[in-house]
Design a protein around this motif. Structure first.
Motif, mmCIF file in Angstrom:
data_model
loop_
_atom_site.group_PDB
_atom_site.id
_atom_site.type_symbol
_atom_site.label_atom_id
_atom_site.label_comp_id
_atom_site.label_asym_id
_atom_site.label_seq_id
_atom_site.Cartn_x
_atom_site.Cartn_y
_atom_site.Cartn_z
ATOM 1 N N LYS A 181 0.812 -1.224 0.000
ATOM 2 C CA LYS A 181 0.000 0.000 0.000
ATOM 3 C C LYS A 181 0.836 1.261 0.000
ATOM 4 O O LYS A 181 0.413 2.311 -0.457
ATOM 5 C CB LYS A 181 -0.900 0.012 1.245
ATOM 6 C CG LYS A 181 -2.254 -0.565 0.960
ATOM 7 C CD LYS A 181 -3.230 -0.126 2.026
ATOM 8 C CE LYS A 181 -4.642 -0.292 1.515
ATOM 9 N NZ LYS A 181 -5.608 -0.329 2.581
ATOM 10 N N ASN A 231 -7.112 -5.485 -2.099
ATOM 11 C CA ASN A 231 -6.692 -5.238 -0.717
ATOM 12 C C ASN A 231 -6.175 -6.458 0.032
ATOM 13 O O ASN A 231 -5.507 -6.311 1.033
ATOM 14 C CB ASN A 231 -7.838 -4.605 0.073
ATOM 15 C CG ASN A 231 -8.076 -3.195 -0.384
ATOM 16 O OD1 ASN A 231 -7.117 -2.472 -0.680
ATOM 17 N ND2 ASN A 231 -9.338 -2.824 -0.502
ATOM 18 N N VAL A 232 -6.522 -7.633 -0.438
ATOM 19 C CA VAL A 232 -6.122 -8.818 0.342
ATOM 20 C C VAL A 232 -5.554 -9.937 -0.525
ATOM 21 O O VAL A 232 -5.937 -10.121 -1.680
ATOM 22 C CB VAL A 232 -7.305 -9.433 1.146
ATOM 23 C CG1 VAL A 232 -7.704 -8.587 2.311
ATOM 24 C CG2 VAL A 232 -8.476 -9.763 0.258
ATOM 25 N N ASN A 235 -2.916 -8.934 4.364
ATOM 26 C CA ASN A 235 -2.842 -7.650 3.652
ATOM 27 C C ASN A 235 -1.510 -7.559 2.898
ATOM 28 O O ASN A 235 -0.708 -8.503 2.926
ATOM 29 C CB ASN A 235 -3.077 -6.464 4.600
ATOM 30 C CG ASN A 235 -1.965 -6.322 5.632
ATOM 31 O OD1 ASN A 235 -0.882 -6.890 5.480
ATOM 32 N ND2 ASN A 235 -2.232 -5.572 6.681
ATOM 33 N N SER A 236 -1.288 -6.409 2.242
ATOM 34 C CA SER A 236 -0.097 -6.315 1.380
ATOM 35 C C SER A 236 1.200 -6.191 2.180
ATOM 36 O O SER A 236 2.286 -6.201 1.609
ATOM 37 C CB SER A 236 -0.239 -5.150 0.397
ATOM 38 O OG SER A 236 -0.242 -3.926 1.102
#
Ligand code: FES
Ligand SMILES: [Fe+2]
Length: 391
Positions: A80, A107-108, A119-120
């Motif tokens: 992100k 996002n996932v 998450n990233s």
């Protein structure tokens, strides 16, 4: 894991480290033995800085790319914060290989098996029904202890390098001897100008051979007149000089007559601070284990290897120019196309040769071969690096 001397007679590796006129090359087992290759994976790849891709191939936030290093599954992510991160590509639940193909995760990163999600940054953020139906938490399980395992990584000149064992010196220090060598023509601020070509910037070749053949072939210019008659027309064998890094981490060759003949009057822009009296110098250096670099006054390339197993390798070529216009505009498109073809043709000529080297390693009459004491010095340098680091 076996020890190297369980597979290879110590004498056969010791002889590699002798002075070049008395040395033999790496023995056949280094190219044909699967078990030995697992030792290489640990000692020559996991314990060193290894290239696994380029940052510009993950353009958008959330882009992911799996990469298997001799069977070890890794995952590259643009997080992100727009930073490249590398993780072991395995789900913390039951061990599925998490991401199978390149894409964007939004996002996932969701595991397709039981939907555990990350998450990233690799944090485990969802564990559906872990505590029984509709109970997505469990007091007996701590999510934060089960994030994806991050791999130490660094981006240098767009190349993503990893040190999986987290044991090496920082990459900035590791690369210093080569970086310092190149400051004489490639100033630090000029290096920042490189841009990956938007169209003719990439190609991939499959080579039915061990990864090391590509490196040892790259180190020498001895084969030029016979394997690359086109290249030899303007850059001859006698115009080349040897490069052998100290400490032993890289080797290669340079030419004093880089001057390709392309159709049309237009020329690529050059690095602004490249000295005028060094315009025709180009250097070709293999940084061990798996990347071959080429620097010229008007372009840079990185040719990196993805070893699949002991006898299969994927070769990736990434070409960069000086600034956005040279890398992407219509004006230079025809030149980019010609330059791309030039390198692709040369690498194909090399692949034909190195595939036959693999077949030669099945000969029971071969003892590691002999080096020319004057022409094969950088190749010997690489063999010594392998023979020293694999034990
Ligand atoms: S193995 Fe990934 S969620 Fe079960
Ligand atoms: Fe070659």
């Amino acid at each position: 894991m076996s020890k190297v001397y369980d597979i290879i007679d110590k004498k056969k590796l010791d002889v590699v480290n002798k002075p070049i006129s008395k040395a033999h090359g790496l023995p056949n087992e280094c190219y044909t033995n699967k078990e030995y290759t697992l030792i290489e994976r640990k000692k020559l790849f996991e314990d060193k800085w290894t290239v696994i891709g380029v940052a510009s191939s993950l353009k958008k936030i959330g882009d992911v790319k799996p990469f298997d290093l001799l069977g070890l599954p890794l995952l590259i992510v643009r997080n992100k914060k727009n930073k490249i991160k590398v993780f072991h590509n395995v789900c913390s639940h039951r061990g599925l290989k998490l991401v199978n193909k390149q894409g964007n995760i939004r996002n996932v990163i969701r595991c397709p098996y039981h939907s555990w999600s990350y998450n990233s940054d690799g944090d485990l953020i969802a564990t559906p029904h872990i505590g029984g139906m509709n109970k997505h938490q469990s007091s007996k399980f701590k999510k934060s202890n089960n994030n994806l395992k991050e791999v130490r990584s660094h981006v240098w000149l767009d190349l993503i390098v990893v040190n999986i064992s987290n044991n090496e010196i920082p990459f900035e220090k590791y690369i210093k001897p080569l970086s310092n060598r190149w400051t004489k023509f490639w100033k630090k601020k000029d290096r920042k100008l490189i841009k990956h070509a938007s169209d003719y910037g990439y190609f991939k070749l499959k080579a039915k051979c061990n990864w090391k053949f590509a490196i040892e072939n790259y180190c020498e210019s001895y084969h030029l007149p016979w394997v690359h008659p086109g290249l030899n027309a303007y850059s001859k064998i006698e115009d080349h000089y040897h490069i052998q890094g100290l400490p032993n981490r890289f080797a290669g060759q340079g030419t004093i007559v880089y001057n390709p003949k392309f159709k049309g009057k237009i020329k690529f822009p050059c690095f602004p601070n490249w000295p005028k009296n060094k315009e025709n110098i180009a250097e070709y250096v293999a940084l061990f284990p798996n990347v071959m670099l080429g620097i010229h006054k008007d372009h840079f390339y990185a040719y990196w290897l993805e070893p699949i197993n002991h006898e299969r390798t994927l070769e990736h070529m990434e070409i960069y120019y000086v600034g956005e216009e040279a890398a992407a505009s219509k004006k230079y498109k025809l030149l980019r196309k010609q330059n791309h073809k030039l390198w692709e043709d040369i690498q194909k000529e090399d692949v034909d040769i190195i595939q036959r080297m693999q077949i030669g390693r099945n000969s029971i009459a071969y003892n590691g071969g002999n080096f020319s004491p004057d022409m094969d010095n950088p190749t010997h340098h690489f063999h010594k690096w392998v023979a020293t680091n694999v034990v």
